[in-house]
Design an enzyme around this catalytic site. Structure first.
Site, short mmCIF file in Angstrom:
data_model
loop_
_atom_site.label_atom_id
_atom_site.label_comp_id
_atom_site.label_asym_id
_atom_site.label_seq_id
_atom_site.Cartn_x
_atom_site.Cartn_y
_atom_site.Cartn_z
N CYS A 98 46.78 20.37 6.37
CA CYS A 98 47.75 19.57 7.14
C CYS A 98 47.70 19.92 8.63
CB CYS A 98 49.15 19.80 6.57
SG CYS A 98 50.49 19.28 7.65
N GLY A 99 47.40 18.93 9.47
CA GLY A 99 47.32 19.16 10.91
C GLY A 99 48.65 19.58 11.51
N HIS A 100 49.76 18.99 11.04
CA HIS A 100 51.07 19.37 11.56
C HIS A 100 51.37 20.83 11.22
CE1 HIS A 100 51.87 15.30 12.69
NE2 HIS A 100 51.84 14.85 11.46
N CYS A 101 50.98 21.26 10.03
CA CYS A 101 51.20 22.66 9.63
C CYS A 101 50.38 23.60 10.51
CB CYS A 101 50.81 22.86 8.16
SG CYS A 101 51.68 21.78 6.99
#
Length: 528
Positions: free
Chosen positions: A73-76
């Site tokens: 996950c890029g946001h993570c």
């Protein structure tokens, strides 16, 4: 990512905070030699949690904020450094609050237990309570996480005993909130404490002493916002019949905690977007020009009329605001100029001719609020070969004639150039275009939704796929299934539907013609 991504998340789709959907949580295969233990291990000061040590973590830490994440996950990944910084800060101040993390793709049992369907999801566990975790509502940065946890580790509001302590509290910060209640055990005071626990960027105090009511000219329960700018103090009286409403108080604090006219900077961007004011009126100017700086006077004079409805913001086109200009199809040379943005659907409005007097600005803003101004819609120029490629390249000017061609079924991908998910499916979309390039009844197309806007279709995330079936009626079907060539083809061959998922069909009204008797907000593009 500083401004354009902020805008894409907060204006193109107000989902700031960033979550990546994962329709189904699937556990990865466990290693055969996995050691079952409740030992608590750490990485960078963060507890590494799994189903075998989760209960122990809850029993040993009365305040535990847990991030449920996915490694891909890029946001993570963007949150990770801030989460580490927050964990370090809390530990350095000997806070009882701790941070932990769970790989939700590997710990399916925990992910399912706590209903994790998007990443990252943060939940606070208090006093070992496993059944009712509290959803994280703070900012997704280190300072925001620390403040949110600090507020929950101590009383949410400071008790002010006398005039001296109240005066010291008020002078301690640029902005403070004091709730004056004749009964601190009453229902209104409890609502105040609840709001204080959520609005963590402002210090909260409470007072019940009669001398304090007298000192601040109050006769009944009142929430007062003290600030070292604008009018200095704003009061929110408690309605004796209805009591104190948490949502109303929270929104009032958001609105009145802001300066009447905000300057867009790195430090103020979070405040501007978290205020949830439905319209933003923007003055773009070059701060190095004294003549342009003088335009702020009329802008400010008009702002007070619309407080709470419209947030007035000054954007320096040569400073921090330079990255916003492409979002409006502008360059620094276009300053000074005005734009109004409706946050709900990202519609932008402009005057036919910029006028910066208080009266002109106030008249224009009111006309937009009354629905008398058409939105200003951006459109790129179509490439010369836009209709000869396997995937047709649509822009605002050409969208209407292609998408609503009654003789063809048109499948359109709305994308953003910076979107990683769009990039991942680009090859599949090109292959789909090749497959149907000679099909007379099917058109595969795409449109850059960051450079082109449509009047009656709002794109809230990327990529968005819409199918426009042939025939009358201006129908539109949103595609939400798997993003692979074979599923796309099945969808197309089946007339815009998949047996396992009924489509969401909607009617798209045609663009409205101009009314020459109404004030105009900008240039109306064809193909809206």
């Amino acid at each position: 990512l500083v401004w354009l991504l902020v805008l894409s998340l907060a204006w193109l789709d107000p989902a700031l905070g960033g979550e990546e959907e994962d329709g189904e949580v699937v556990a990865e295969e466990e290693e055969e030699d996995e050691v079952v233990s409740d030992e608590l291990k750490e990485e960078d000061g963060i507890l590494v949690l799994h189903e075998h040590n989760f209960a122990r973590a809850l029993s040993e830490h009365r305040l535990l904020l847990v991030e449920f994440y996915a490694p891909w996950c890029g946001h993570c990944q963007r949150l990770a450094p801030a989460f580490i910084q927050a964990a370090t800060a809390l530990r350095n101040e000997s806070s009882p609050a701790r941070l932990g993390k769970v790989d939700a793709t590997a710990q399916a049992a925990l992910a399912n237990e706590f209903g994790i369907t998007s990443y990252p999801t943060l939940k606070l566990f208090r006093d070992g309570n496993r059944t009712h975790p509290l959803a994280y509502t703070g900012r997704m940065d280190a300072k925001g996480i620390v403040r949110w946890m600090q507020r929950r580790a101590s009383p949410s509001a400071t008790l002010l005993h006398d005039a001296d302590t109240a005066a010291a509290f008020i002078s301690s910060q640029d902005l403070v909130v004091i709730g004056f209640f004749k009964d601190l055990g009453g229902e209104a005071a409890q609502v105040f404490y609840e709001v204080a626990g959520e609005v963590v960027d402002v210090p909260f105090g409470v007072a019940e002493a009669a001398e304090l009511f007298q000192a601040y000219g109050l006769a009944a329960d009142t929430v007062c916002l003290f600030k070292k700018f604008d009018e200095g103090r704003t009061d929110f009286p408690v309605d004796p019949a209805r009591g104190l409403d948490a949502a109303e108080l929270t929104q009032w604090l958001r609105v009145h905690s802001l300066e009447l006219v905000m300057e867009f900077t790195n430090e103020t961007s979070d405040q501007i977007f978290s205020a949830k004011i439905p319209h933003h009126m923007l003055l773009f100017l070059n701060k190095s020009s004294s003549a342009q700086l003088g335009l702020r006077d009329g802008f400010r004079a008009a702002a007070g009329t619309f407080r709470g409805q419209v947030l007035f913001v000054v954007v320096d086109v040569t400073g921090f605001g330079v990255d916003v200009l492409p979002f409006f199809g502008m360059t620094p040379a276009d300053a000074p100029t005005l734009r109004l943005v409706k946050m709900e659907n990202n519609r932008k409005y402009r005057m036919d001719q910029d006028a910066f007097s208080e009266t002109a600005i106030r008249t224009f803003v009111q006309a937009v609020l009354d629905g008398k101004v058409k939105p200003h819609l951006m459109s790129a120029e179509p490439p010369e070969d836009w209709d000869t490629r396997p995937v047709k390249v649509l822009v605002g000017k050409t969208f209407e004639q292609v998408a609503f061609d009654e003789t063809r079924n048109v499948f359109v991908k709305f994308y953003a150039p910076w979107c990683s998910h769009c990039q991942e499916m680009a090859a599949a979309w090109e292959e789909l275009g090749e497959r149907y390039k000679d099909h007379e009844g099917i058109v595969i197309a795409e449109m850059d939704a960051t450079a082109n806007e449509l009047e009656n279709i709002t794109i809230r995330g990327f990529p968005t796929l819409h199918y426009f079936p042939a025939g009358p009626g201006r129908k539109m079907v949103e595609y939400k299934s798997a993003r692979d060539v074979e599923t796309f083809s099945k969808f197309l061959e089946n007339g815009g539907t998949l047996p396992e998922e009924p489509p969401a069909v909607s009617d798209v009204p045609p663009p409205q013609a101009r009314d020459p008797h109404l004030p105009q907000g900008g240039i109306l593009r064809d193909g809206d």
